[in-house]
Design an enzyme around this catalytic site. Structure first.
Site, PDB file in Angstrom:
ATOM      1  N   ASN A  55       0.789  -1.236   0.000  1.00 32.95           N
ATOM      2  CA  ASN A  55       0.000   0.000   0.000  1.00 32.95           C
ATOM      3  C   ASN A  55       0.815   1.276   0.000  1.00 32.95           C
ATOM      4  OD1 ASN A  55      -2.400  -1.332  -0.098  1.00 32.95           O
ATOM      5  ND2 ASN A  55      -2.848  -1.179   2.084  1.00 32.95           N
ATOM      6  N   GLU A  91      -3.215  -0.800  -7.718  1.00 27.99           N
ATOM      7  CA  GLU A  91      -4.561  -0.891  -7.141  1.00 27.99           C
ATOM      8  C   GLU A  91      -5.166   0.508  -7.102  1.00 27.99           C
ATOM      9  OE1 GLU A  91      -5.272  -3.119  -3.334  1.00 27.99           O
ATOM     10  OE2 GLU A  91      -5.970  -1.156  -2.652  1.00 27.99           O
ATOM     11  N   TRP A 137      -9.604  -7.415  12.724  1.00 26.17           N
ATOM     12  CA  TRP A 137      -8.930  -6.999  11.491  1.00 26.17           C
ATOM     13  C   TRP A 137      -7.429  -7.033  11.713  1.00 26.17           C
ATOM     14  CZ3 TRP A 137      -6.064  -2.261  10.967  1.00 26.17           C
ATOM     15  CH2 TRP A 137      -5.354  -2.234   9.756  1.00 26.17           C
ATOM     16  N   ARG A 154     -14.834  -2.311   7.105  1.00 27.38           N
ATOM     17  CA  ARG A 154     -14.477  -3.679   6.726  1.00 27.38           C
ATOM     18  C   ARG A 154     -15.708  -4.507   6.378  1.00 27.38           C
ATOM     19  NH1 ARG A 154     -10.420  -1.870   5.608  1.00 27.38           N
ATOM     20  NH2 ARG A 154      -8.344  -2.190   6.455  1.00 27.38           N
ATOM     21  N   ASP A 163      -7.912 -11.924  -3.427  1.00 28.33           N
ATOM     22  CA  ASP A 163      -7.713 -10.789  -2.512  1.00 28.33           C
ATOM     23  C   ASP A 163      -7.847 -11.258  -1.056  1.00 28.33           C
ATOM     24  OD1 ASP A 163      -7.436  -8.075  -1.734  1.00 28.33           O
ATOM     25  OD2 ASP A 163      -9.606  -7.884  -1.574  1.00 28.33           O
ATOM     26  N   HIS A 176      -0.938   2.305   9.509  1.00 27.75           N
ATOM     27  CA  HIS A 176      -2.011   2.353   8.494  1.00 27.75           C
ATOM     28  C   HIS A 176      -2.623   3.751   8.584  1.00 27.75           C
ATOM     29  CE1 HIS A 176      -5.543   1.131   6.130  1.00 27.75           C
ATOM     30  NE2 HIS A 176      -5.055  -0.080   5.962  1.00 27.75           N
ATOM     31  N   SER A 194       3.019  -2.073   5.016  1.00 27.66           N
ATOM     32  CA  SER A 194       4.083  -3.072   5.126  1.00 27.66           C
ATOM     33  C   SER A 194       5.419  -2.486   4.660  1.00 27.66           C
ATOM     34  CB  SER A 194       3.724  -4.303   4.291  1.00 27.66           C
ATOM     35  OG  SER A 194       3.519  -3.946   2.931  1.00 27.66           O
TER      36      SER A 194
HETATM   37  O1  SFD Z   1      -5.527  -4.247   3.159  1.00 23.28           O
HETATM   38  C1  SFD Z   1       6.689  -8.652  20.138  1.00 23.28           C
HETATM   39  N1  SFD Z   1      -1.429  -4.099   6.382  1.00 23.28           N
HETATM   40  C2  SFD Z   1      -1.229  -3.813   5.030  1.00 23.28           C
HETATM   41  N2  SFD Z   1      -0.086  -3.326   4.496  1.00 23.28           N
HETATM   42  C3  SFD Z   1       0.120  -3.308   3.142  1.00 23.28           C
HETATM   43  O2  SFD Z   1       1.188  -2.864   2.677  1.00 23.28           O
HETATM   44  N3  SFD Z   1      -0.843  -3.779   2.290  1.00 23.28           N
HETATM   45  C4  SFD Z   1      -2.056  -4.262   2.741  1.00 23.28           C
HETATM   46  O3  SFD Z   1      -2.868  -4.760   1.950  1.00 23.28           O
HETATM   47  C5  SFD Z   1      -2.338  -4.132   4.154  1.00 23.28           C
HETATM   48  N4  SFD Z   1      -3.589  -4.514   4.745  1.00 23.28           N
HETATM   49  C6  SFD Z   1      -3.488  -5.306   5.890  1.00 23.28           C
HETATM   50  C7  SFD Z   1      -2.426  -5.030   6.784  1.00 23.28           C
HETATM   51  C8  SFD Z   1      -2.381  -5.749   8.001  1.00 23.28           C
HETATM   52  C9  SFD Z   1      -3.355  -6.728   8.274  1.00 23.28           C
HETATM   53  C10 SFD Z   1      -3.307  -7.467   9.575  1.00 23.28           C
HETATM   54  C11 SFD Z   1      -4.368  -7.020   7.331  1.00 23.28           C
HETATM   55  C12 SFD Z   1      -4.425  -6.313   6.150  1.00 23.28           C
HETATM   56  C13 SFD Z   1      -5.385  -8.086   7.582  1.00 23.28           C
HETATM   57  C14 SFD Z   1      -0.627  -3.368   7.355  1.00 23.28           C
HETATM   58  C15 SFD Z   1       0.807  -3.871   7.563  1.00 23.28           C
HETATM   59  O4  SFD Z   1       0.829  -5.256   7.686  1.00 23.28           O
HETATM   60  C16 SFD Z   1       1.380  -3.179   8.808  1.00 23.28           C
HETATM   61  O5  SFD Z   1       1.320  -1.789   8.562  1.00 23.28           O
HETATM   62  C17 SFD Z   1       2.822  -3.551   9.152  1.00 23.28           C
HETATM   63  O6  SFD Z   1       2.966  -4.944   9.248  1.00 23.28           O
HETATM   64  C18 SFD Z   1       3.264  -2.905  10.481  1.00 23.28           C
HETATM   65  O7  SFD Z   1       4.571  -3.298  10.774  1.00 23.28           O
HETATM   66  P1  SFD Z   1       5.138  -3.389  12.309  1.00 23.28           P
HETATM   67  O8  SFD Z   1       6.497  -4.007  12.236  1.00 23.28           O
HETATM   68  O9  SFD Z   1       4.979  -2.108  12.998  1.00 23.28           O
HETATM   69  O10 SFD Z   1       4.120  -4.433  13.021  1.00 23.28           O
HETATM   70  P2  SFD Z   1       4.024  -6.018  12.750  1.00 23.28           P
HETATM   71  O11 SFD Z   1       4.373  -6.340  11.345  1.00 23.28           O
HETATM   72  O12 SFD Z   1       2.672  -6.426  13.185  1.00 23.28           O
HETATM   73  O13 SFD Z   1       5.145  -6.671  13.695  1.00 23.28           O
HETATM   74  C19 SFD Z   1       5.071  -6.639  15.104  1.00 23.28           C
HETATM   75  C20 SFD Z   1       6.066  -7.641  15.652  1.00 23.28           C
HETATM   76  O14 SFD Z   1       6.255  -7.466  17.044  1.00 23.28           O
HETATM   77  C21 SFD Z   1       6.208  -8.735  17.704  1.00 23.28           C
HETATM   78  N5  SFD Z   1       5.847  -8.436  19.082  1.00 23.28           N
HETATM   79  N6  SFD Z   1       7.907  -9.225  20.189  1.00 23.28           N
HETATM   80  C22 SFD Z   1       8.505  -9.311  21.413  1.00 23.28           C
HETATM   81  N7  SFD Z   1       7.939  -8.847  22.564  1.00 23.28           N
HETATM   82  C23 SFD Z   1       6.709  -8.269  22.538  1.00 23.28           C
HETATM   83  N8  SFD Z   1       6.159  -7.805  23.681  1.00 23.28           N
HETATM   84  C24 SFD Z   1       6.029  -8.164  21.286  1.00 23.28           C
HETATM   85  N9  SFD Z   1       4.804  -7.677  20.897  1.00 23.28           N
HETATM   86  C25 SFD Z   1       4.717  -7.841  19.549  1.00 23.28           C
HETATM   87  C26 SFD Z   1       5.216  -9.542  16.885  1.00 23.28           C
HETATM   88  O15 SFD Z   1       5.345 -10.921  17.055  1.00 23.28           O
HETATM   89  C27 SFD Z   1       5.641  -9.116  15.460  1.00 23.28           C
HETATM   90  O16 SFD Z   1       6.771  -9.833  15.056  1.00 23.28           O
HETATM   91  S1  SFD Z   1      -4.993  -3.673   4.375  1.00 23.28           S
HETATM   92  O17 SFD Z   1      -5.942  -3.819   5.457  1.00 23.28           O
HETATM   93  O18 SFD Z   1      -4.610  -2.310   4.128  1.00 23.28           O
HETATM   94  P1  AMP Z   2      -7.897  -0.959   3.120  1.00 25.81           P
HETATM   95  O1  AMP Z   2      -8.082  -2.179   2.271  1.00 25.81           O
HETATM   96  O2  AMP Z   2      -9.182  -0.303   3.488  1.00 25.81           O
HETATM   97  O3  AMP Z   2      -6.988  -1.192   4.260  1.00 25.81           O
HETATM   98  O4  AMP Z   2      -7.155   0.097   2.190  1.00 25.81           O
HETATM   99  C1  AMP Z   2      -6.018  -0.212   1.436  1.00 25.81           C
HETATM  100  C2  AMP Z   2      -5.473   1.068   0.855  1.00 25.81           C
HETATM  101  O5  AMP Z   2      -6.459   1.676   0.026  1.00 25.81           O
HETATM  102  C3  AMP Z   2      -5.120   2.142   1.879  1.00 25.81           C
HETATM  103  O6  AMP Z   2      -4.048   2.877   1.348  1.00 25.81           O
HETATM  104  C4  AMP Z   2      -6.363   2.974   1.965  1.00 25.81           C
HETATM  105  O7  AMP Z   2      -6.113   4.273   2.426  1.00 25.81           O
HETATM  106  C5  AMP Z   2      -6.823   2.966   0.520  1.00 25.81           C
HETATM  107  N1  AMP Z   2      -8.271   3.099   0.346  1.00 25.81           N
HETATM  108  C6  AMP Z   2      -9.240   2.268   0.820  1.00 25.81           C
HETATM  109  N2  AMP Z   2     -10.464   2.666   0.443  1.00 25.81           N
HETATM  110  C7  AMP Z   2     -10.280   3.785  -0.305  1.00 25.81           C
HETATM  111  C8  AMP Z   2     -11.147   4.691  -1.000  1.00 25.81           C
HETATM  112  N3  AMP Z   2     -12.473   4.523  -0.995  1.00 25.81           N
HETATM  113  N4  AMP Z   2     -10.587   5.737  -1.644  1.00 25.81           N
HETATM  114  C9  AMP Z   2      -9.245   5.914  -1.639  1.00 25.81           C
HETATM  115  N5  AMP Z   2      -8.385   5.106  -1.018  1.00 25.81           N
HETATM  116  C10 AMP Z   2      -8.883   4.053  -0.366  1.00 25.81           C
END
Ligand code: SFD
Ligand code: AMP
Length: 623
Positions: A60, A124, A217, A248, A344, A381, A428
């Site tokens: 993203n 996307e 989520w 969602r 997806d 996010h 990510s």
């Molecule tokens: O669609 C300890 N994310 C998405 N990112 C994208 O680029 N594209 C997507 O499509 C994304 N979408 C999405 C995303 C996440 C999820 C769950 C879904 C969908 C269903 C977001 C990214 O994944 C997110 O922004 C990054 O992963 C954040 O990175 P970071 O490193 O801040 O968090 P992490 O990856 O969750 O890692 C955390 C780590 O810490 C560990 N941990 N270890 C030791 N001691 C402790 N006390 C700890 N507590 C936690 C964990 O085990 C892990 O290793 S969508 O929705 O937008």
């Molecule tokens: P999401 O699947 O909702 O986590 O969104 C994935 C990515 O698309 C993120 O960068 C969001 O900000 C973006 N996004 C989701 N919905 C919209 C929308 N309706 N218009 C523009 N960006 C969006």
């Protein structure tokens, strides 16, 4: 439970968390710190830990600079607008200018990215590219583990506290935690620590309770530690009032981004009307953000919520029409789109695909219901809560710069990913990139230290006792009742979690309160939070699994308290759709276009809350 043994690990740079930011930090730190010992500690198995462990379907955050798609400055403008004006532009710019290199490196590591017929990535949306991402985490973890070496990766070790220098409480000295599969306390002594332990899931009562509990989520690994350990050590936090409320797919939390951007599906009300277009004029009130394109995330939520409150729900995502439009009468194309629609979710949120299958929903035939989920506190996010960190030296103004890039207000403590506040929309790729930047800066810091910090034996002994206490509490009192779950002397972590979630939901603007709160409600919530946090001293654990749950709960509760205090402090409603202050229902640009920061004093237990200026560094060009 037997007394734990203690293992002491000495290193130069310690990375806490093995997710996106942790992997980026470890990879970069091992590169720059060839003569240093870099250690990574993860509460889970790094191959599948963190938010990307369950897979992703898109990256993203990608500029596409090699194809002339976007400049980092464009991203700053987009992010600032999506945050309704409040974001650290220096931090966003720093990620944006480096993120493409991360994505290209991932592709070399084997991440399959979709290509179009012109040999470019499939987009996307403006900033997002499509991937076949079910295995994104093991693909990224493999080279990181290789760079670290097996002797420097501690998996299934939960960090509960940071250690501070015996002579300077504002200097980090390492971290302490316990093995969740072995009877062992780990003491990591380090010159620099990078906190990258993810955001906060399950802080609020989730929509799914009972048989659906646990299906959320955001990642169930992310239990607030990144903030919890830092707050307890006295680090300055920012924007802890902010939260992300994602729209969602109902019940399985399937993300909507691909549907709104790649498949261009509309959202309609029960009558089939496009409420979004009809209600857009209402957003003028939030200008300049209200008339921006795309409409900022909280405002999109606001329209959805107000439509439901007007009695015109449920809100449906029109998947059949979207598939039909893309297919344009071609049955082969239609099949392709349907396959992509299933992929997806199979890539990223498998339970959503299962829900479709179990409820006989074929997306080409029936639309799906969309709701607003419970709030999550996160910084990667569309949420921006987190640690206040020093900015990049070439871009950050003096107000945002006091040392090494990504260093918090505690000397030697760095943050990345969800941990960094006011730096959202990293996702990510951006979290990994921010980890890399923190890793490089932490190496520089560690090399500049003439002497290692001193860890006091007393501090370690006290923390060991505190960490193990829930097991002892259970052993001492277990005979006082016939049911181990109910006992006059202790509280189980599951009960404590329900109590915390109820409190946050009802008093801190959760789902059941329609995301609304006000000062008296928050003050009562704070009072109840004080009692809950007092009772957490009586947590009991039957085994190490429950011990893990106890410490996750403690971190979550500290995050919850910070959230309530910040909600109280900001006297406006800046992010309608994320939360509403009913006593201050309007956005107040004149007084509140500022960051809200806080610091908890570990000595006195008092909180200090104050503002920091929100500076425009890059000129807005359109918003
Ligand atoms: O669609 C300890 N994310 C998405 N990112 C994208 O680029 N594209 C997507 O499509 C994304 N979408 C999405 C995303 C996440 C999820 C769950 C879904 C969908 C269903 C977001 C990214 O994944 C997110 O922004 C990054 O992963 C954040 O990175 P970071 O490193 O801040 O968090 P992490 O990856 O969750 O890692 C955390 C780590 O810490 C560990 N941990 N270890 C030791 N001691 C402790 N006390 C700890 N507590 C936690 C964990 O085990 C892990 O290793 S969508 O929705 O937008
Ligand atoms: P999401 O699947 O909702 O986590 O969104 C994935 C990515 O698309 C993120 O960068 C969001 O900000 C973006 N996004 C989701 N919905 C919209 C929308 N309706 N218009 C523009 N960006 C969006």
């Amino acid at each position: 439970m037997a007394e734990p043994t203690t293992e002491i690990v000495e290193c130069d740079v310690l990375v806490v968390g093995g997710g996106m930011a942790g992997c980026g930090a470890a990879f970069e730190a091992t590169y720059w710190g060839k003569d240093l010992r870099v250690v990574m500690v993860d509460k889970a198995a790094t191959d599948r830990s963190g938010a990307t462990g369950e897979g992703l379907s898109a990256i993203n955050c990608y500029m596409g600079m090699k194809w002339g798609w976007n400049k980092p400055e464009d991203y700053v403008e987009y992010v600032r607008t999506d945050m309704m004006g409040i974001a650290r532009e220096d931090l966003t710019y720093d990620v944006a200018r480096h993120v493409d290199g991360t994505v290209h490196m991932w592709e070399e590591w084997g991440l399959p990215i979709w290509y179009d017929d012109d040999g470019k990535y499939v987009r996307e949306g403006r900033w997002q590219v499509m991937i076949h991402g079910e295995s994104i985490k093991p693909i990224i973890a493999e080279p990181v583990k290789k760079a670290l070496g097996p002797e420097n990766l501690y998996q299934r070790v939960f960090i509960s506290h940071l250690l501070t220098d015996a002579d300077d409480p504002n200097r980090v000295a390492g971290a302490i935690g316990f093995g969740v599969r072995e009877n062992k306390i780990y003491v990591f002594k380090a010159k620099a620590v990078i906190s990258a332990a993810g955001g906060t899931t399950a802080l609020f009562r989730p929509r799914n309770t009972g048989e659906g509990l646990g299906r959320t989520w955001y990642s169930i690994f992310d239990t607030g530690s990144v903030y919890g350990i830092a707050i307890a050590a006295g680090a300055e936090m920012t924007q802890m009032e902010h939260r992300f409320v994602p729209a969602r797919f109902k019940d399985s939390y399937g993300p909507v981004g691909a549907w709104s951007q790649l498949f261009r599906a509309d959202l309609t009300n029960a009558a089939g009307d496009n409420y979004f277009i009809n209600r857009l004029p209402e957003l003028k009130k939030y200008d300049p953000y209200g008339s921006a394109f795309p409409t900022p995330t909280p405002l999109r939520n606001h329209l959805l919520l107000t439509e439901i409150q007007a009695g015109r729900g449920p809100i449906m995502l029109r998947t059949p029409e979207a598939i039909e439009n893309l297919a344009a009468g071609d049955p082969v194309k239609k099949r392709e789109v349907i396959v992509e629609a299933w992929e997806d979710f199979l890539d990223m949120t498998i339970s959503q695909a299962l829900l479709w299958a179990s409820q006989n929903i074929a997306p080409e035939e029936r639309p799906s219901e969309v709701v607003l989920a419970e709030p999550y506190l996160m910084g990667s996010h569309s949420g921006e809560s987190g640690l206040w960190v020093s900015g990049p030296e070439d871009v950050a103004p003096d107000e945002y710069k006091w040392g090494y890039s990504k260093m918090t207000t505690i000397k030697g403590l760095f943050a990345a990913g969800d941990g960094v506040g006011a730096s959202p929309h990293k996702f990510s790729s951006g979290s990994f990139t921010e980890g890399r930047l923190a890793g490089k800066a932490a190496v520089a810091y560690a090399m500049d230290q003439s002497s290692a910090p001193r860890v006091s034996d007393g501090q370690v002994a006290d923390l060991k006792r505190e960490i193990w206490a829930p097991l002892e509490t259970f052993d001492t009192h277990k005979g006082a009742s016939t049911n181990e779950d109910v006992n006059p002397n202790y509280l189980m972590p599951r009960q404590g979690l329900f109590r915390l979630q109820k409190l946050m939901d009802e008093y801190a603007a959760g789902v059941s309160a329609a995301f609304t709160t006000n000062e008296p409600t928050l003050l009562r919530g704070l009072e109840l939070m004080g009692m809950l946090r007092e009772d957490l001293g009586k947590l009991a654990a039957r085994n190490r699994h429950e011990l893990l749950r106890c410490w996750e709960l403690s971190h979550r509760a500290l995050v919850g308290e910070a959230h309530i205090r910040h909600l109280l402090y900001r006297k406006e409603t800046r992010w309608p759709g994320f939360y509403y202050r009913s006593d201050y229902p309007d956005m107040d640009e004149a007084n509140w276009k500022v960051f809200v920061n806080s610091r908890y004093d570990p000595e006195s237990g008092k909180w200090d809350i104050f503002t920091k200026p929100c500076l425009d560094i890059f000129k807005p060009t359109s918003a």
